[in-house]
Design a protein around this motif. Structure first.
Motif, short mmCIF file in Angstrom:
data_model
loop_
_atom_site.label_atom_id
_atom_site.label_comp_id
_atom_site.label_asym_id
_atom_site.label_seq_id
_atom_site.Cartn_x
_atom_site.Cartn_y
_atom_site.Cartn_z
N ALA A 120 -1.09 -17.24 2.20
CA ALA A 120 -0.30 -17.47 0.98
C ALA A 120 0.82 -16.45 0.85
N GLU A 121 0.55 -15.19 1.23
CA GLU A 121 1.59 -14.15 1.20
C GLU A 121 2.70 -14.49 2.19
N ARG A 128 4.62 -6.54 -1.11
CA ARG A 128 6.08 -6.51 -1.11
C ARG A 128 6.61 -6.11 0.26
N GLY A 129 7.52 -6.86 0.80
CA GLY A 129 8.13 -6.52 2.08
C GLY A 129 7.39 -6.99 3.29
N ALA A 130 6.29 -7.77 3.08
CA ALA A 130 5.51 -8.24 4.23
C ALA A 130 6.26 -9.34 4.97
N THR A 151 2.23 -16.33 -2.94
CA THR A 151 1.93 -15.13 -3.74
C THR A 151 2.85 -14.01 -3.29
N ASP A 152 2.94 -12.96 -4.11
CA ASP A 152 3.88 -11.87 -3.81
C ASP A 152 3.28 -10.51 -4.18
N ILE A 188 -0.64 -0.27 1.14
CA ILE A 188 -1.62 -0.03 0.10
C ILE A 188 -2.35 -1.28 -0.37
N PRO A 189 -1.67 -2.42 -0.59
CA PRO A 189 -2.46 -3.63 -0.94
C PRO A 189 -3.50 -3.98 0.11
#
Length: 345
Positions: free
Chosen positions: A333-334, A343-345, A339-340, A289-290
């Motif tokens: 960055a993820e 989630r779960g990436a 950055t966060d 979704i992000p």
């Protein structure tokens, strides 16, 4: 092993394979564009239909293959990530390069803005709804909190929307008054060249993806980062070459129609096809979704720019490139844990 097991899987060999595959993609996309242009003229198809259906489906074969292979290998999240990353690349980079390649502003049309772009935003929304239904009604036992399984009935939802898209395009074709085609178009030869072009693109991109995947593993590039950036850009190479060529020849509508039509095909057909083959695949809503949110923002940006004067200027083209650089920086960055948001990436 590289090149179907004929060469050793070393970094140098994979670099050479990537360069050779890029050249083959260039050749194959040229055949694809020329044959699609001749066939569209022979059958009296409008420029927007030529770009959004004929050329778009052909140049989307690499994305379709990547999803199918990912589903068969049990890494469907990786395939979806590559699809969404490819869609973001298509929306931001391809129109930008097409606009920069033309001498004047890249011309668009109200059909592109009000039909293709808006229908594409609808496609993104339907895919989000499909993922949400998977999480709500078919949750993954023992999996992450926001994970679910996309089943064949759920995969039918985006496919039905694509059927509506084809119906709308068919209506446009029936209302279009085309010029009389010339008698000198060798139809069978053009269909044959179209098929060969697709085969060359498919084989070349498969080797291109293999080489990029090997190099990313060798140099420690995170799988998520490689999927949404490197692999996405690699599978988008045919779309890029076809769209830039169309733009340079003064066919701005065909160029932009290919971008939006290719993305519509990827989201509504490529992802469901992988599900239909396997039967049921897991999806992590927190990761998907992000990325789809970023894709939505990118689409809104392109929609706004195209509507302004119904053209894409050089300044606007560079602005799209800057937006993609910001996206890549965010993904890095993820991956680095700075950055966060994913989630779960």
């Amino acid at each position: 092993m590289a090149l179907f097991g004929l060469l050793p899987d070393t970094a140098l060999v994979n670099v050479l394979v990537i360069l050779a595959a890029t050249g083959l993609v260039w050749v194959g996309s040229g055949w694809l564009e020329e044959s699609a242009d001749h066939l569209s003229g022979y059958y009296g198809l409008p420029a927007v239909v030529q770009g959004s259906i004929v050329v778009a489906i052909g140049s989307s074969f690499p994305e379709l293959a990547s999803v199918v292979f990912a589903a068969l290998d049990g890494v469907f999240d990786m395939g979806v990530g590559a699809i969404v990353g490819s869609a973001i690349f298509n929306i931001l980079v391809i129109p930008a390069l097409s606009g920069i390649a033309t001498e004047d502003d890249l011309e668009t049309s109200r059909t592109i803005v009000y039909k293709e772009a808006q229908f594409y935003m609808l496609a993104v929304s339907v895919l989000v709804v499909t993922f949400a239904l998977a999480v709500i009604y078919v949750p993954t036992p023992g999996g992450p909190e926001l994970s679910g399984n996309i089943t064949r009935p759920l995969a039918a939802i985006p496919l039905l929307l694509y059927c509506l898209y084809l119906f709308i395009q068919w209506q446009d074709v029936s209302d279009y008054e085309a010029e009389e085609p010339g008698d000198d178009i060798p139809v069978r030869k053009e269909w044959g060249r179209l098929a060969v072009g697709l085969l060359v693109i498919l084989v070349a991109v498969e080797q291109l993806v293999h080489g990029v995947d090997h190099l990313s593993t060798a140099f420690g590039i995170p799988e998520f980062l490689a999927g949404v950036t490197i692999l996405a850009a690699a599978t988008s190479l045919p779309d890029t070459l076809v769209s830039v060529r169309s733009a340079k020849s003064g066919k701005g509508v065909t160029s932009l129609g290919n971008v939006l039509g290719s993305n519509t095909f990827d989201l509504l057909v490529a992802i469901p096809i992988g599900v239909l083959i396997v039967g049921s695949v897991p999806i992590d809503f927190a990761v998907a979704i992000p990325m789809l949110g970023v894709l939505t923002l990118a689409t809104i940006l392109l929609f706004t720019i195209m509507r302004t004067g119904l053209s894409l200027s050089k300044v606007e083209s560079y602005a799209l490139l800057v937006a993609y650089v910001v996206f890549v920086a965010w993904v890095v960055a993820e991956s680095a844990g700075v950055t966060d948001l994913i989630r779960g990436a």
